[in-house]
Design a protein around this motif. Structure first.
Motif, PDB file in Angstrom:
ATOM      1  N   UNK A 201     -13.655 -13.178  -7.814  1.00  0.00           N
ATOM      2  CA  UNK A 201     -14.401 -12.284  -8.705  1.00  0.00           C
ATOM      3  C   UNK A 201     -15.258 -11.317  -7.904  1.00  0.00           C
ATOM      4  N   UNK A 202     -15.881 -11.850  -6.859  1.00  0.00           N
ATOM      5  CA  UNK A 202     -16.759 -11.033  -6.025  1.00  0.00           C
ATOM      6  C   UNK A 202     -15.986  -9.915  -5.326  1.00  0.00           C
ATOM      7  N   UNK A 203     -14.802 -10.242  -4.863  1.00  0.00           N
ATOM      8  CA  UNK A 203     -14.020  -9.274  -4.108  1.00  0.00           C
ATOM      9  C   UNK A 203     -13.130  -8.441  -5.009  1.00  0.00           C
ATOM     10  N   UNK A 204     -13.120  -8.751  -6.291  1.00  0.00           N
ATOM     11  CA  UNK A 204     -12.299  -7.976  -7.206  1.00  0.00           C
ATOM     12  C   UNK A 204     -10.811  -8.127  -6.950  1.00  0.00           C
ATOM     13  N   UNK A 205     -10.406  -9.327  -6.507  1.00  0.00           N
ATOM     14  CA  UNK A 205      -8.983  -9.555  -6.243  1.00  0.00           C
ATOM     15  C   UNK A 205      -8.384 -10.421  -7.350  1.00  0.00           C
ATOM     16  N   UNK A 274     -11.389  -8.900   3.177  1.00  0.00           N
ATOM     17  CA  UNK A 274      -9.987  -8.515   2.944  1.00  0.00           C
ATOM     18  C   UNK A 274      -9.120  -8.649   4.198  1.00  0.00           C
ATOM     19  N   UNK A 319      -2.235  -3.257   5.239  1.00  0.00           N
ATOM     20  CA  UNK A 319      -2.197  -2.643   3.921  1.00  0.00           C
ATOM     21  C   UNK A 319      -3.382  -3.189   3.128  1.00  0.00           C
ATOM     22  N   UNK A 320      -3.712  -2.527   2.002  1.00  0.00           N
ATOM     23  CA  UNK A 320      -4.717  -3.147   1.140  1.00  0.00           C
ATOM     24  C   UNK A 320      -4.285  -4.576   0.782  1.00  0.00           C
ATOM     25  N   UNK A 321      -5.247  -5.483   0.638  1.00  0.00           N
ATOM     26  CA  UNK A 321      -4.969  -6.915   0.525  1.00  0.00           C
ATOM     27  C   UNK A 321      -3.895  -7.249  -0.510  1.00  0.00           C
ATOM     28  N   UNK A 322      -4.009  -6.613  -1.683  1.00  0.00           N
ATOM     29  CA  UNK A 322      -3.045  -6.940  -2.743  1.00  0.00           C
ATOM     30  C   UNK A 322      -1.618  -6.559  -2.362  1.00  0.00           C
TER      31      UNK A 322
ATOM     32  N   UNK B  89       1.938   5.151   4.405  1.00  0.00           N
ATOM     33  CA  UNK B  89       0.966   4.097   4.136  1.00  0.00           C
ATOM     34  C   UNK B  89      -0.443   4.688   4.119  1.00  0.00           C
ATOM     35  N   UNK B  90      -1.341   3.912   3.541  1.00  0.00           N
ATOM     36  CA  UNK B  90      -2.738   4.333   3.451  1.00  0.00           C
ATOM     37  C   UNK B  90      -3.309   4.635   4.832  1.00  0.00           C
ATOM     38  N   UNK B 110      -6.757   2.391  -6.079  1.00  0.00           N
ATOM     39  CA  UNK B 110      -6.547   1.345  -7.096  1.00  0.00           C
ATOM     40  C   UNK B 110      -6.625  -0.091  -6.575  1.00  0.00           C
ATOM     41  N   UNK B 111      -6.639  -0.297  -5.242  1.00  0.00           N
ATOM     42  CA  UNK B 111      -6.679  -1.666  -4.729  1.00  0.00           C
ATOM     43  C   UNK B 111      -8.030  -2.027  -4.137  1.00  0.00           C
ATOM     44  N   UNK B 112      -8.515  -3.217  -4.498  1.00  0.00           N
ATOM     45  CA  UNK B 112      -9.765  -3.731  -3.948  1.00  0.00           C
ATOM     46  C   UNK B 112      -9.664  -3.821  -2.428  1.00  0.00           C
ATOM     47  N   UNK B 113     -10.693  -3.376  -1.749  1.00  0.00           N
ATOM     48  CA  UNK B 113     -10.721  -3.495  -0.295  1.00  0.00           C
ATOM     49  C   UNK B 113     -10.038  -2.350   0.431  1.00  0.00           C
ATOM     50  N   UNK B 114      -9.326  -1.470  -0.293  1.00  0.00           N
ATOM     51  CA  UNK B 114      -8.576  -0.404   0.368  1.00  0.00           C
ATOM     52  C   UNK B 114      -9.516   0.595   1.056  1.00  0.00           C
ATOM     53  N   UNK B 117     -10.717  -0.825   4.304  1.00  0.00           N
ATOM     54  CA  UNK B 117      -9.636  -0.748   5.287  1.00  0.00           C
ATOM     55  C   UNK B 117      -9.575   0.656   5.885  1.00  0.00           C
ATOM     56  N   UNK B 131     -13.000   1.124  -5.679  1.00  0.00           N
ATOM     57  CA  UNK B 131     -11.800   0.497  -5.114  1.00  0.00           C
ATOM     58  C   UNK B 131     -11.388  -0.669  -5.986  1.00  0.00           C
ATOM     59  N   UNK B 133     -10.878  -3.460  -8.442  1.00  0.00           N
ATOM     60  CA  UNK B 133     -11.870  -4.113  -9.292  1.00  0.00           C
ATOM     61  C   UNK B 133     -13.099  -4.489  -8.468  1.00  0.00           C
ATOM     62  N   UNK B 134     -13.206  -3.950  -7.287  1.00  0.00           N
ATOM     63  CA  UNK B 134     -14.218  -4.427  -6.354  1.00  0.00           C
ATOM     64  C   UNK B 134     -15.577  -3.769  -6.560  1.00  0.00           C
TER      65      UNK B 134
END
Lengths: 430, 324
Positions: A201-205, A274, A319-322, B89-90, B110-114, B117, B131, B133-134
């Motif tokens: 929840x905190x990291x929005x993942x 992440x 890449x972004x984590x997701x 890529x990003x 759209x991605x958390x943590x992007x 990064x 970023x 839902x972060x």
């Protein structure tokens, strides 16, 4: 007749559940016996002075991904063999989640040929349970078994159609084949990158409830009861799945369970900012789950510890984590990471080795994984106390996606032998 | 000056003093903006690029105006239409832009943590414009400034955040910020839209508006993010409106002088009743938009000061400690 004596060793015998000083005698690549006293050196016998270090059966690692065919740039049989030898792993049981999947005898023969040509350690392949690991039609389980498949698995693809799963299990049962399954309820776990909870929840993942593991295990236990299949759950990683496993075992079902070394030594918080090298399948769990699973290894409820070695190149991780790929390499860090559990006092050394040698060997019907007379001399000599800081640049895997980069570890491999032949020398390895 | 950040990636890494510094500065800019003193030169000579990998009209416009008012050269790139579609890529996109030597990157992804990064790969100041839902730090800061101006303080208030909390970066940043400032936070949502484990973040959790809104000072409504839904989180829009939509009847449970906020864009008749949104005695929604520009001006200003200081120090070092 060639004789080798491993002298002055501390012998880690997973069967005797004992660590004792002694000398191990190897004749023609097989263990000929253990002696308290240094045997009279007959002419021509080689003596390897173990200098009081620990000598154990080589590790049997179920669930190693070698990226052949399809992605040899990530890991080849040659690089996986070097990594395994350096990690004290003498038998790798390889996964079929390659490109294409290992789902026909023809592909399996290719794999077997590549493995014999190029790999320093024993390679035993797992074949896919359904064609293309798509969960629709079963593979030629009989032909594949005859071609050398030691088990059948769709790896991290779960067969969602229960009718197809039940037929595949029933058919496998008739051939006495071992089926290995990933236990994650796919409806719940779809799209998840971490375990649900405060951290997610905190990291929005997007997170998956740990209950997804219990659900899938419950279904499979019912299927085992229904079909009588020989079954191994690849990774049990949550506290809530353990009572179900215990009950199934108590009821006499032919079920065993494994866990990856990462789920025993890391938790969800290690993902921190992440860090995609910590993205695994199933995802890392809460600390309470990790502790429960360590206890289950200590009591023997969880039978097998694996590396779940999964090479990924930088591109698929940066890449972004997701979006990043899941999995971590672990052949070379399995032993020192497992020794963390021993040094912390959580698990006995012989229990650890039983879970990494004897239990996987027995489950697959192999004669390795022990120090018994007649067993192949697949051995690892190690210093459980030697400290080091892991530098991922030194890994022998082609992919270096380890979560232990920069970690302080304890336990170094001094030498590895396969059928009495040295395949790794830690003293000359920079 | 107590603002030490090189980037503004989220509220989580900020100290309370940094938050206060930023809000104080934004407060001044808000007053200046009202007086029509909108031409400044703090960012003169600096290039600011807006990179929005996700659709946005309001936030992007707000950043553009803020950047221009501060004197920066502002450029906006619609990333959705560009190279990302071609498979870049990003990180490659970031490296390419970095080679053009921008000074400030404003990024939404759209991605958390992007955004974290991306910030690791460039050598300019990065500002997170949302970023996944972060986090969405400037939204939380503009909300904080709005509350502070309306209530005269930003501590010991009882604040309800209502709606689609699970998918909301606005909620996360606000929970962080309002928590750091020692407010009482109440989260109200149907259980399917409530993220797990939030009670451990020091929030009270409710699934009932009437109990949740009891005596609160601030009611923050969230947009029901229809585009984020995988489907099936709520039975229907009308049931959602009936149980969670803010109308006069539910608002009556809050304090008499409670203010109503919404980050926009609003779905009238879904999460908020139109008359409440337009009630000038309760709704501060237009003020939020106004404070948005001021807060972004302040954030750009502080980041630019730190950027210039860091570059000055580096130049000095390269020059052997002698001022050029």
């Amino acid at each position: 007749m060639t004789t080798t004596i491993f002298a002055n060793a501390r012998l880690v015998d997973p069967e005797a559940a004992d660590v004792a000083e002694g000398h191990l005698i190897v004749v023609d690549g097989r263990i000929a016996g253990i002696s308290d006293k240094m045997p009279d050196i007959t002419s021509g016998a080689d003596v390897i002075d173990c200098a009081g270090y620990h000598l154990a059966p080589g590790i049997v690692d179920i669930g190693v991904k070698v990226s052949e065919p399809g992605e040899r740039h990530k890991e080849s049989f040659s690089s996986a063999g070097r990594a395994a030898a350096a990690g004290g792993v003498t038998t790798i049981v390889t996964r079929p989640d390659t490109l294409p999947a290992i789902d026909t005898p023809e592909v399996l023969e290719f794999v077997a040929r590549r493995a014999t040509e190029d790999c320093a350690v024993n390679v035993l392949p797992i074949a896919a349970l359904t064609k293309g690991r798509e969960g629709r039609e079963m593979t030629e389980i009989g032909f594949l078994r005859d071609a050398g498949a030691v088990a059948f698995s769709d790896c991290d693809n779960v067969i969602t159609d229960t009718k197809i799963a039940s037929r595949a299990f029933t058919y496998a049962r008739s051939l006495d084949a071992l089926v290995i399954c990933h236990v994650q309820e796919p409806g719940l776990s779809g799209g998840a990158a971490v375990t649900s909870g405060k951290f997610a929840s905190l990291k929005g993942l997007p997170g998956v409830s740990p209950m997804a593991e219990r659900m899938a295990l419950d279904r499979d236990i019912a299927l085992i009861e229904m079909t009588g299949v020989r079954y191994h759950a690849d990774q049990i990683t949550t506290a809530r799945a353990l009572p179900a496993l215990e009950r199934a075992k108590r009821n006499g079902l032919d079920i065993t369970a494994g866990v990856s070394i990462h789920h025993l030594t890391l938790n969800e918080l290690d993902v921190a900012e992440y860090r995609t090298f910590f993205k695994l399948k199933p995802p890392l769990r809460a600390e309470e789950d990790r502790q429960a699973v360590v206890d289950a290894v200590a009591t023997g409820l969880i039978d097998i510890i694996s590396s779940m070695h999964t090479p990924q190149d930088e591109e698929s991780k940066r890449l972004p984590f997701e979006e990043a790929a899941s999995g971590a390499v672990a052949l070379e860090t399995l032993l020192p990471a497992a020794l963390r559990l021993y040094h912390n006092g959580g698990v006995e050394l012989t229990t650890l080795f039983r879970a990494m040698t004897l239990n996987p060997a027995r489950r697959l019907g192999l004669d390795c994984g022990s120090l018994r007379e007649g067993a192949p001399a697949d051995l690892v000599l190690f210093d459980p106390n030697a400290p080091f800081v892991l530098d991922r640049a030194t890994l022998k895997s082609k992919s270096r996606n380890t979560p232990f980069d920069g970690a302080r570890m304890q336990g170094k491999v001094i030498g590895t032998w396969r059928a009495g032949k040295r395949i790794y020398d830690g003293r000359t390895d920079a | 000056m107590s603002f030490r950040q090189t980037h503004l990636l989220g509220i989580e890494p900020l100290q309370t003093t940094e938050i206060t510094t930023l809000l104080d500065l934004a407060d001044r800019y808000a007053d200046d903006n009202r007086r029509g003193r909108t031409q400044r030169n703090e960012l003169a000579g600096l290039t600011m690029i807006n990179m929005f990998f996700e659709n946005s009209t309001r936030t992007q416009a707000s950043f553009e105006i803020a950047g221009r008012r501060m004197g920066a050269d502002v450029m906006s790139m619609a990333m959705q239409a560009s190279s990302i579609r071609k498979g870049e890529t990003l990180i490659d996109t970031a490296m390419t832009l970095n080679a053009m030597r921008p000074d400030i990157l404003v990024v939404r992804h759209p991605h958390s943590g992007a955004v974290d990064l991306l910030a690791q790969k460039v050598n300019c100041a990065v500002l997170n414009a949302g970023d996944g839902r972060h986090e969405h730090p400037t939204q939380a800061l503009l909300d904080a400034l709005t509350i502070r101006r309306a209530k005269g303080r930003l501590h010991r208030l009882s604040i309800a955040i209502c709606g689609d909390i699970a998918h909301s970066r606005v909620a996360r940043s606000n929970i962080m910020l309002l928590g750091k400032m020692e407010n009482r936070i109440r989260l109200i949502a149907p259980p399917t839209l409530m993220p797990s484990g939030v009670q451990d973040l020091g929030c009270e959790v409710f699934d009932d508006m009437e109990r949740g809104l009891q005596d609160v000072d601030v009611v923050m409504m969230l947009r029901l993010q229809k585009e984020r839904m995988d489907g099936g989180f709520i039975p229907s829009e009308r049931e959602y409106y009936h149980r969670y939509g803010l109308d006069a009847q539910k608002l009556a449970f809050a304090k008499e002088d409670a203010i109503v906020m919404h980050p926009g864009p609003m779905n009238r008749g879904v999460e908020i009743d139109g008359t409440i949104a337009d009630d000038i005695n309760r709704s501060v929604i237009q003020t939020q938009v106004e404070m948005g520009v001021a807060v972004r001006m302040a954030a750009l200003d502080l980041l630019a000061r730190n950027l210039r200081a860091a570059r000055g120090a580096a130049a000095l070092e390269a020059n052997g400690g002698v001022m050029a």
